[in-house]
Design an enzyme around this catalytic site. Structure first.
Site, short mmCIF file in Angstrom:
data_model
loop_
_atom_site.label_atom_id
_atom_site.label_comp_id
_atom_site.label_asym_id
_atom_site.label_seq_id
_atom_site.Cartn_x
_atom_site.Cartn_y
_atom_site.Cartn_z
CE LYS A 124 2.66 -1.54 3.46
NZ LYS A 124 1.23 -1.29 3.54
NE ARG A 148 -3.15 7.67 -0.48
CZ ARG A 148 -4.16 7.24 0.28
NH1 ARG A 148 -5.00 8.11 0.80
NH2 ARG A 148 -4.35 5.96 0.50
CE LYS A 171 2.37 2.23 -4.26
NZ LYS A 171 1.40 1.89 -3.19
CG ASP A 212 3.40 -0.89 -3.01
OD1 ASP A 212 2.27 -1.07 -3.50
OD2 ASP A 212 3.66 0.04 -2.21
CD GLU A 229 3.57 3.76 -0.37
OE1 GLU A 229 2.84 3.80 0.64
OE2 GLU A 229 3.52 2.84 -1.20
N1 BES Z 1 1.05 -0.59 -0.96
C1 BES Z 1 0.01 -0.38 -0.05
C2 BES Z 1 -1.32 -1.01 -0.50
C3 BES Z 1 -1.36 -2.51 -0.65
C4 BES Z 1 -1.88 -3.30 0.36
C5 BES Z 1 -0.96 -3.10 -1.81
C6 BES Z 1 -1.94 -4.66 0.20
C7 BES Z 1 -1.02 -4.47 -1.98
C8 BES Z 1 -1.53 -5.25 -0.96
C9 BES Z 1 -0.23 1.10 0.16
O1 BES Z 1 0.87 1.92 0.01
C10 BES Z 1 -0.69 1.28 1.56
O2 BES Z 1 0.03 0.96 2.44
N2 BES Z 1 -1.92 1.76 1.71
C11 BES Z 1 -2.50 1.93 2.99
C12 BES Z 1 -3.21 3.25 3.01
C13 BES Z 1 -3.62 3.72 4.37
C14 BES Z 1 -2.41 4.05 5.20
C15 BES Z 1 -4.50 4.93 4.20
C16 BES Z 1 -3.47 0.78 3.22
O3 BES Z 1 -4.09 0.31 2.28
O4 BES Z 1 -3.56 0.33 4.35
ZN ZN Z 2 2.35 1.17 -1.29
ZN ZN Z 3 2.03 2.08 1.80
#
Ligand code: BES
Ligand code: ZN
Ligand code: ZN
Length: 506
Positions: free
Chosen positions: A284, A358, A272, A295, A356
């Site tokens: 966010k 996935r 990714k 990321d 995003e």
């Molecule tokens: N890049 C984030 C995940 C992440 C969180 C990486 C903290 C490193 C540190 C990912 O794209 C994301 O935002 N995931 C969401 C998924 C949710 C919307 C289902 C998450 O983990 O909150």
């Molecule tokens: Zn992400």
């Molecule tokens: Zn994200």
């Protein structure tokens, strides 16, 4: 840092490191130094109540009758059985000690001490640990001269340069030199990954990332970059949707290292590479958002791994694929509620634009298995915050449809210290991403967030043996360790290099 290996001899100037084993026993060279200085070393150990355990150090300045500036006694005895990763940590800790005392030209006398042995592979690993610890990301910390910043174009330049050289003495320098040559390639691969993850997102956007991946051509890696237009032709609308809000074009980079027999099926690593994740329209919260420059940790690892494998000329056929995009909110950005069709033909309802990772991986995984028919695919992704809740920062989450592959990765984790913990998959979880209006939705709800993300990916692997490593907790914001003090860890490069070396180079 300049590293040389030579035979054991009495160090004459600068700083010297000697080893002490159980009951503070010294080796032959160290004993010679102690004798020449009228027992200054044994007296110092006694006065300091020093116990020569692994990771303990004692510094003696300007020892009597010697021209040396300092002698550092490093303890190596341990109640545990010492594996190679212990020696890496030993070397990292030693480097930290040398840097703290601002030692410059350093001689390391790595000889057996009493019953405590340091064999050739251990010597090499200790130096590898020191090398890993020497990493700093300081390219934006140039000194301000005459109001203008002095530019430092090199990566990994340690401004303090302390120590600037290590002269390693050991019993079998030729053997150690040979072992270390591979570790040198591995170490530079780890630095590539750390540099990419540390780099801010205004500098490292998809095109710049692709340009850096292209540099691997120098090592004999074949690198192709697929443009948005080419991806559109392939039907990669899951990936392309993520980058729609960004002024930076998305891309897919394919790296190939063919070090194995022509007839051998390749193994594949997929990363990714979201160069910045604002969350998109599902924005966010502000606190900590800066971390989302990391990321692309999965893609950073895959690039660093390809570098390492090529640098040490691994005897395997390896594919590295990275999906690069920037997730921004914008008038052109994709919306919650949008439906996209992936390259596989499966449709996805985007219910949260922040899920995003996935989406970019869905197309990258499908493309990889379709084009290369690999023996296995392993993808790495900073995929979910939920994996931090479950496992913290010391294990990556491992999800897999294959027990043998899982076991091999788990074992490599124990060997390298880059640990993984297997998490479950199953039809009950898979159901959670079923959707009324499309084949699936991109979020699974409140519970089991890391698992539903993995279930999503599994719908794009087409029964190929596959493992997914959720490295959101291990790639960045790293806790201080003996072998790393930087924000980015380079997690996964050493793990997967070990996996390849252990099972796929025969
Ligand atoms: N890049 C984030 C995940 C992440 C969180 C990486 C903290 C490193 C540190 C990912 O794209 C994301 O935002 N995931 C969401 C998924 C949710 C919307 C289902 C998450 O983990 O909150
Ligand atoms: Zn992400
Ligand atoms: Zn994200």
């Amino acid at each position: 840092m300049k590293i040389t290996f030579s035979a054991l001899s009495i160090p004459k100037k600068g700083s010297a490191v000697i080893l002490a084993g159980k009951d503070n026993k010294l080796g032959i060279i160290a004993q010679g130094l102690d004798d020449s200085s009228d027992g200054a070393l044994t007296r110092a150990m006694k006065a300091a109540k020093f116990k020569a355990e692994q990771g303990k150090f004692l510094e003696i300045l300007a020892p009597a009758h010697l021209k040396l500036d300092r002698i550092i006694i490093a303890g190596i005895s341990s109640d545990d059985e010492l594996n190679l990763h212990h020696w890496e940590r030993f070397g990292g800790g030693l480097y930290g000690r040398l840097a703290a005392s601002k030692s410059q030209a350093v001689t390391l006398v790595l000889e057996n001490a009493g019953d405590d042995e340091i064999l050739s592979p251990a010597v090499a690993r200790a130096i590898h640990g020191a090398f890993l610890r020497s990493y700093t990301f300081d390219r934006y910390k140039g000194e301000i001269k005459g109001g203008k910043k002095k530019k430092d174009k090199n990566h990994n330049v340690n401004n303090s340069k302390s120590p600037d050289s290590l002269a390693v003495q050991c019993e079998k320098p030729a053997v150690v030199r040979k072992i270390y040559a591979d570790l040198d390639g591995l170490g530079s691969g780890v630095f590539v990954a750390r540099d990419l993850v540390n780099e801010p997102a205004n500098i490292l956007y998809p095109a710049e990332f692709a340009a850096r991946a292209k540099k691997l051509a120098k090592l004999g890696v074949k690198v192709e970059v697929l443009s948005e237009k080419q991806m559109e032709k392939l039907g990669m609308h899951a990936l392309l949707g993520v980058g729609m809000g960004s002024v930076r074009d998305s891309s897919l980079v394919v790296m190939q290292w063919n070090g194995g027999p022509k007839t051998q099926k390749p193994i594949a690593f997929v990363g990714k590479g979201v160069t910045f994740d604002t969350g998109g329209i599902s924005l966010k919260p502000g606190a900590g958002m800066g971390d989302m420059k990391g990321d692309m940790g999965g893609a950073g690892c895959v690039t660093g791994l390809m570098h390492a494998l090529a640098a040490r000329k691994a005897k395997a056929n390896v594919i590295g694929v990275i999906a690069l995009a920037e997730n921004m909110p914008d008038a052109a950005a994709q919306r919650p509620g949008d439906v996209v069709t992936s390259m596989s033909g499966q449709t996805i309802e985007i219910l949260n634009t922040d899920a995003e990772g996935r989406l970019v991986l869905a197309d990258a995984l499908w493309y990889t298995q379709k084009r290369f028919k690999p023996q296995f695919m392993i993808n790495l992704a900073t995929l979910t915050g939920a994996i931090l809740v479950a496992l913290g920062q010391n294990h990556a989450g491992l999800f897999s449809n294959n027990d043998e592959l899982s076991q091999r990765i788990t074992d490599a984790g124990l060997t390298t210290g880059e640990k993984v913990w297997r998490m479950p998959l199953g039809p009950e979880y898979d159901k959670m991403i079923d959707c009324d209006i499309a084949n699936m939705k991109n979020i699974g709800g409140r519970y089991a967030g890391s698992i539903t993300a993995a279930q999503f990916l599994q719908r794009f692997v087409n029964d190929v043996p596959w493992a997914h490593l959720d490295i959101a907790g291990t790639a960045m914001n790293s806790p201080k360790s003996e072998i790393n003090r930087s924000w980015a860890s380079g997690y996964g490069v050493r793990l997967l290099n070990q996996l390849v070396a252990d099972h796929y180079e025969k």
